[in-house]
Write an enzyme that holds these catalytic residues in place. Structure first.
Site, PDB file in Angstrom:
ATOM      1  N   LEU A  48     -74.823 -95.933 -55.743  1.00 33.57           N
ATOM      2  CA  LEU A  48     -73.936 -94.886 -56.204  1.00 33.57           C
ATOM      3  C   LEU A  48     -74.351 -95.098 -57.799  1.00 33.57           C
ATOM      4  O   LEU A  48     -73.885 -96.156 -58.405  1.00 33.57           O
ATOM      5  CB  LEU A  48     -72.320 -95.460 -55.879  1.00 33.57           C
ATOM      6  N   GLY A  49     -74.516 -93.804 -58.360  1.00 31.59           N
ATOM      7  CA  GLY A  49     -74.405 -93.903 -59.745  1.00 31.59           C
ATOM      8  C   GLY A  49     -73.355 -93.451 -60.309  1.00 31.59           C
ATOM      9  O   GLY A  49     -72.222 -92.705 -59.710  1.00 31.59           O
ATOM     10  N   TYR A  63     -71.884 -97.325 -70.106  1.00 31.98           N
ATOM     11  CA  TYR A  63     -71.223 -96.321 -69.461  1.00 31.98           C
ATOM     12  C   TYR A  63     -69.627 -96.454 -69.643  1.00 31.98           C
ATOM     13  O   TYR A  63     -68.827 -95.484 -69.535  1.00 31.98           O
ATOM     14  CB  TYR A  63     -71.307 -96.230 -67.823  1.00 31.98           C
ATOM     15  N   HIS A  86     -81.450-101.986 -70.280  1.00 30.71           N
ATOM     16  CA  HIS A  86     -81.292-100.502 -70.217  1.00 30.71           C
ATOM     17  C   HIS A  86     -82.630 -99.726 -70.536  1.00 30.71           C
ATOM     18  O   HIS A  86     -82.634 -98.695 -70.036  1.00 30.71           O
ATOM     19  CB  HIS A  86     -80.160-100.089 -70.736  1.00 30.71           C
TER      20      HIS A  86
HETATM   21  N1  LIG Z   1     -81.275 -96.257 -66.160  1.00 33.26           N
HETATM   22  C1  LIG Z   1     -80.935 -95.274 -66.854  1.00 33.26           C
HETATM   23  O1  LIG Z   1     -81.135 -94.994 -68.247  1.00 33.26           O
HETATM   24  C2  LIG Z   1     -80.130 -94.169 -66.349  1.00 33.26           C
HETATM   25  C3  LIG Z   1     -80.137 -92.803 -66.773  1.00 33.26           C
HETATM   26  C4  LIG Z   1     -79.688 -91.854 -66.243  1.00 33.26           C
HETATM   27  C5  LIG Z   1     -78.935 -92.289 -64.592  1.00 33.26           C
HETATM   28  N2  LIG Z   1     -78.813 -93.405 -64.351  1.00 33.26           N
HETATM   29  C6  LIG Z   1     -78.246 -93.698 -63.126  1.00 33.26           C
HETATM   30  O2  LIG Z   1     -78.250 -92.880 -62.211  1.00 33.26           O
HETATM   31  C7  LIG Z   1     -77.099 -92.218 -61.966  1.00 33.26           C
HETATM   32  C8  LIG Z   1     -77.483 -90.647 -61.490  1.00 33.26           C
HETATM   33  O3  LIG Z   1     -78.175 -89.804 -62.450  1.00 33.26           O
HETATM   34  P1  LIG Z   1     -77.288 -88.814 -63.024  1.00 33.26           P
HETATM   35  O4  LIG Z   1     -75.981 -88.885 -63.022  1.00 33.26           O
HETATM   36  O5  LIG Z   1     -77.905 -88.386 -64.423  1.00 33.26           O
HETATM   37  O6  LIG Z   1     -77.645 -87.418 -62.009  1.00 33.26           O
HETATM   38  P2  LIG Z   1     -77.834 -87.189 -60.503  1.00 33.26           P
HETATM   39  O7  LIG Z   1     -77.442 -88.135 -59.419  1.00 33.26           O
HETATM   40  O8  LIG Z   1     -79.249 -86.924 -60.395  1.00 33.26           O
HETATM   41  O9  LIG Z   1     -77.105 -85.782 -60.355  1.00 33.26           O
HETATM   42  C9  LIG Z   1     -75.758 -85.643 -60.585  1.00 33.26           C
HETATM   43  C10 LIG Z   1     -75.277 -84.289 -60.560  1.00 33.26           C
HETATM   44  O10 LIG Z   1     -75.683 -83.628 -59.314  1.00 33.26           O
HETATM   45  C11 LIG Z   1     -74.567 -83.163 -58.618  1.00 33.26           C
HETATM   46  N3  LIG Z   1     -74.534 -83.373 -57.223  1.00 33.26           N
HETATM   47  C12 LIG Z   1     -74.607 -84.624 -56.623  1.00 33.26           C
HETATM   48  N4  LIG Z   1     -74.711 -84.553 -55.338  1.00 33.26           N
HETATM   49  C13 LIG Z   1     -74.805 -83.435 -55.006  1.00 33.26           C
HETATM   50  C14 LIG Z   1     -74.638 -82.337 -53.889  1.00 33.26           C
HETATM   51  N5  LIG Z   1     -74.835 -82.857 -52.938  1.00 33.26           N
HETATM   52  N6  LIG Z   1     -74.467 -80.993 -54.034  1.00 33.26           N
HETATM   53  C15 LIG Z   1     -74.521 -80.550 -55.195  1.00 33.26           C
HETATM   54  N7  LIG Z   1     -74.613 -81.215 -56.439  1.00 33.26           N
HETATM   55  C16 LIG Z   1     -74.608 -82.445 -56.142  1.00 33.26           C
HETATM   56  C17 LIG Z   1     -73.148 -83.720 -59.305  1.00 33.26           C
HETATM   57  O11 LIG Z   1     -72.080 -83.114 -59.351  1.00 33.26           O
HETATM   58  P3  LIG Z   1     -70.584 -83.776 -59.469  1.00 33.26           P
HETATM   59  O12 LIG Z   1     -70.726 -85.090 -60.055  1.00 33.26           O
HETATM   60  O13 LIG Z   1     -70.069 -82.620 -59.954  1.00 33.26           O
HETATM   61  O14 LIG Z   1     -70.467 -84.011 -57.636  1.00 33.26           O
HETATM   62  C18 LIG Z   1     -73.669 -84.040 -60.676  1.00 33.26           C
HETATM   63  O15 LIG Z   1     -73.714 -82.911 -61.529  1.00 33.26           O
HETATM   64  C19 LIG Z   1     -76.530 -92.334 -62.884  1.00 33.26           C
HETATM   65  O16 LIG Z   1     -75.016 -92.067 -62.555  1.00 33.26           O
HETATM   66  C20 LIG Z   1     -76.649 -93.799 -63.322  1.00 33.26           C
HETATM   67  O17 LIG Z   1     -75.858 -94.643 -62.510  1.00 33.26           O
HETATM   68  C21 LIG Z   1     -79.602 -94.263 -65.012  1.00 33.26           C
END
Ligand SMILES: NC(=O)c1ccc[n+]([C@@H]2O[C@H](COP(=O)([O-])OP(=O)(O)OC[C@H]3O[C@@H](n4cnc5c(N)ncnc54)[C@H](OP(=O)(O)O)[C@@H]3O)[C@@H](O)[C@H]2O)c1
Length: 249
Positions: free
Chosen positions: A3-4, A34, A90
């Site tokens: 879970l992100g 975060y 990070h």
């Molecule tokens: N290590 C790093 O530098 C780094 C960088 C970026 C991210 N991360 C981690 O990775 C996680 C995920 O990345 P992210 O938050 O960038 O984006 P993501 O998970 O790729 O995409 C999230 C987006 O997709 C939408 N979504 C999710 N499931 C969906 C579905 N079944 N149908 C339609 N839309 C859907 C969400 O909408 P809603 O939220 O409106 O439901 C949100 O707008 C982060 O939360 C974090 O924990 C790590």
């Protein structure tokens, strides 16, 4: 799948974590940066899930280099736990800077405050350099991943080193409207989000995905049943080549 929690703040973070754990998620990804570790911890406690049944990951902001132990103790305190399952740097610094941080990470692991240590957003050569200079291979490199960025050499290289590639941003870093993705989704009767997560599974790369509603959290988790054919995986692999966004092979 993890879970992100990036961009989940306050009550939404607490509720989102509690809801996701109730649905069956068992790995939660957060970061000092975060600003939600307190709420993530509250969501975990509210879920009633045993701590031993969870994988809890947080990340150290590399700009806090020199304050590793203090930052870790604060993360533990905010999360309300006495040990992390995985602590990630990070992002990279220059080679000497990353090594100095990594040495503190090794101490934290040896001291029992974290089970495993890894990095995030490191290039392959930076992972190699850290491993060679410290003698300790990062357990994980969490990087943006997906068909648009697919680089089989990168996946093979990490596997040979013994570093798990974890894919963050499986949706936001990919082209959700790509015709190949849409046609696979149509054949399977699944969403493009589920196909992307299925593609990660096919490559043995655990995804870190964020969703705000229970319906989307459940949809993303149910991907385990959506098998892609080898030809579909290969067609998705080629998206990076077609878009010119993959690494040279
Ligand atoms: N290590 C790093 O530098 C780094 C960088 C970026 C991210 N991360 C981690 O990775 C996680 C995920 O990345 P992210 O938050 O960038 O984006 P993501 O998970 O790729 O995409 C999230 C987006 O997709 C939408 N979504 C999710 N499931 C969906 C579905 N079944 N149908 C339609 N839309 C859907 C969400 O909408 P809603 O939220 O409106 O439901 C949100 O707008 C982060 O939360 C974090 O924990 C790590």
């Amino acid at each position: 799948m993890s879970l992100g929690t990036w961009q989940l703040r306050g009550g939404a973070a607490r509720r989102g974590v509690e809801e996701a754990l109730a649905l069956g998620y068992r790995c939660v990804d957060t970061a000092t940066g975060y600003g939600n570790e307190r709420e993530v911890g509250a969501g975990i406690r509210a879920s009633g899930i045993e701590r031993a049944d969870l994988l809890l990951v947080t990340k150290f902001p590399e700009e806090d280099a020199g304050r590793e132990r203090e930052t870790l103790l604060r993360s533990l305190d905010l999360l309300g736990v006495d040990r992390l399952d995985l602590w990630l740097v990070h992002g990279p610094l220059d080679a000497d800077g990353s090594l100095a941080v990594w040495e503190r990470f090794i101490e934290a692991r040896e001291g029992g405050l974290v089970r495993a240590i890894g990095v995030s957003n490191f290039r392959t050569d930076q992972v190699d350099d850290l491993a060679a200079r410290s003698g300790v291979v990062p357990a994980v490199n969490q990087i943006a991943f997906g068909p648009r960025r697919f680089d089989p050499a990168l996946v093979r290289h990490h596997a040979a080193l013994g570093t798990v590639v974890q894919g963050h941003s499986p949706f936001s870093e990919n082209d959700l409207g790509h015709p190949v993705l849409k046609s696979v989704a149509a054949r399977l009767g699944r969403s493009v989000h589920q196909v992307l997560l299925g593609w990660h599974l096919a490559h043995g790369v655990p995804a870190v995905a964020k969703a705000a509603s229970a319906a989307r959290l459940a949809e993303n988790l149910s991907v385990r049943g959506s098998a892609l054919t080898a030809a579909e995986v290969a067609a998705l692999d080629r998206i990076a080549d077609d878009a010119g966004t993959g690494a040279p092979r």
